[in-house]
Design an enzyme around this catalytic site. Sequence first.
Site, PDB file in Angstrom:
ATOM      1  CG  ASP A   5    -105.720  60.345  50.230  1.00  0.00           C
ATOM      2  OD1 ASP A   5    -105.795  61.177  51.158  1.00  0.00           O
ATOM      3  OD2 ASP A   5    -105.227  59.202  50.371  1.00  0.00           O
ATOM      4  CD  GLU A  46    -104.935  56.872  54.968  1.00  0.00           C
ATOM      5  OE1 GLU A  46    -105.744  56.944  54.028  1.00  0.00           O
ATOM      6  OE2 GLU A  46    -103.713  56.826  54.807  1.00  0.00           O
ATOM      7  CG  HIS A  79    -105.163  53.012  54.517  1.00  0.00           C
ATOM      8  ND1 HIS A  79    -104.177  52.362  55.234  1.00  0.00           N
ATOM      9  CD2 HIS A  79    -104.519  53.766  53.594  1.00  0.00           C
ATOM     10  CE1 HIS A  79    -102.992  52.738  54.763  1.00  0.00           C
ATOM     11  NE2 HIS A  79    -103.171  53.586  53.772  1.00  0.00           N
ATOM     12  CE  LYS A 110    -102.137  58.870  47.929  1.00  0.00           C
ATOM     13  NZ  LYS A 110    -102.914  58.520  49.129  1.00  0.00           N
ATOM     14  CE  LYS A 112    -107.112  56.683  48.085  1.00  0.00           C
ATOM     15  NZ  LYS A 112    -107.402  56.126  49.402  1.00  0.00           N
ATOM     16  CD  GLU A 147    -106.416  52.572  49.758  1.00  0.00           C
ATOM     17  OE1 GLU A 147    -106.268  52.407  50.989  1.00  0.00           O
ATOM     18  OE2 GLU A 147    -106.051  53.597  49.166  1.00  0.00           O
ATOM     19  CG  ASN A 188     -99.275  51.866  51.925  1.00  0.00           C
ATOM     20  OD1 ASN A 188     -99.425  53.078  52.056  1.00  0.00           O
ATOM     21  ND2 ASN A 188    -100.262  51.074  51.537  1.00  0.00           N
ATOM     22  CE1 TYR A 208    -102.603  52.530  48.309  1.00  0.00           C
ATOM     23  CE2 TYR A 208    -102.882  50.523  49.580  1.00  0.00           C
ATOM     24  CZ  TYR A 208    -102.888  51.898  49.504  1.00  0.00           C
ATOM     25  OH  TYR A 208    -103.166  52.635  50.613  1.00  0.00           O
ATOM     26  CG  ASP A 215    -104.933  49.737  57.620  1.00  0.00           C
ATOM     27  OD1 ASP A 215    -104.912  48.563  58.036  1.00  0.00           O
ATOM     28  OD2 ASP A 215    -104.149  50.169  56.768  1.00  0.00           O
ATOM     29  CD  GLU A 235    -108.444  58.572  51.434  1.00  0.00           C
ATOM     30  OE1 GLU A 235    -109.155  58.099  50.516  1.00  0.00           O
ATOM     31  OE2 GLU A 235    -107.415  58.016  51.828  1.00  0.00           O
TER      32      GLU A 235
HETATM   33 MG   LIG Z   1    -105.442  57.985  52.203  1.00  0.00          MG
END
Ligand SMILES: [Mg+2]
Length: 388
Positions: A212, A264, A321, A183, A181, A340, A53, A342, A291, A238
């Site tokens: 982040d 990343e 990432h 934002k 994590k 990581e 992503n 999601y 990544d 981050e």
């Molecule tokens: Mg990030």
Amino acid sequence: MKIIDIQEKTFSISSDIKNAYISFAKMDCSVVAIKTDIKINGENVVGYGFHSNGRYAVSELLTKRFIPRLNEANEKDLLNDEGNNFSPEKISKVLMQNEKPGGHGERSTAVGTLDMAVWDIVSKIEQVPLYEYLAKKYGNGEFTNKIFVYAAGGYYYPGKDIPLLLDEMKGYLDLGFTTVKMKIGGAPLKDDLKRIESVLKLVGDGKNLCVDANGRFDLKTAIEYGAAIEPYNLKWYEEAGDPLDYELNSELSKTYKNGLATGENLFSIQDSRNLIRYGGMRKDIDWLQFDCSLSYGLVEYLKTLKMMKENNWSSTRVIPHGGHQISCNIAAGLNLGGNEIYPSLFQPFGGFPDSSLVENSQVTFPKFIGMGYEKKEKLNTLFKKLFN
Ligand SMILES: [Mg+2]
């Protein structure tokens, strides 16, 4: 032994989330299937690839430039010297013919997407999980089926207030994650501090929380945020500034005493090396997040890991990432610090096989062959639907 078909599709992974820099309302990704003439149990071996992503589908690069190069290559230029499997390194050379150095743009994403499918094929032909293949061929022979994972989320949603953020984070804890994590940088500092403090109460300790900023801050803001969050002793802070602003990162590292993380959005070994050379990153407390799906794939990643070793950096400082299974395999086979994940976003891509166990932010994989996609039902079903 040859490739008999390569297909590319674009798949939407849009959502209404935002980080400090972008909205994901029109986010999509490229997905590829590479079919070979090798048959195992009566079925052609097919490798699948996609990219993380945050970068949009690279259909035109794939269909006009990179897929034709593979289709036009001589069979021997794609195979290992023994001729008993495909060679990711040789395929990478074929893909990168007539490409000038530098200016990586998003061709690195197109190559990374195809590279992912190639490693899926190679490990399926070997009939082992990719992590085992990597450990034996490129590592020290040691591999594990258990790695550290953290749950990434905590985006800004329209109208999302703190109770909703906490609900999201509680959900991750219920799934077995202890490290999460969120934002920052998309709201004023004082609001972000409230968000951070509320999540900290939930996860119990700064070492369980990463923040982040997605490259949003100038140096002054990065330092201000750093000073404000330093007392929380977070696991990491981050992408405070622009990914290519090594001086900003270096200056920040002089004032912020806890862990920083970045990488990343560095898409080549040269960019990664510049971070190591000039970014002020500290070998004992900072984290690297390269990544492979965005940065020319695992062939390039192996070079990056070698470069790190030459600079006396441990592979355990890398937590990639992207949240996808190739990085789970790299972590398990080449001794990275983890991966990581999601849990609630960008699905069905990423994650790990359905029957994996997550406890204390450690995931244990079941037995699988190749990348492990066939053990993730929704992803496997999507591949079958896209490419049949
Ligand atoms: Mg990030």
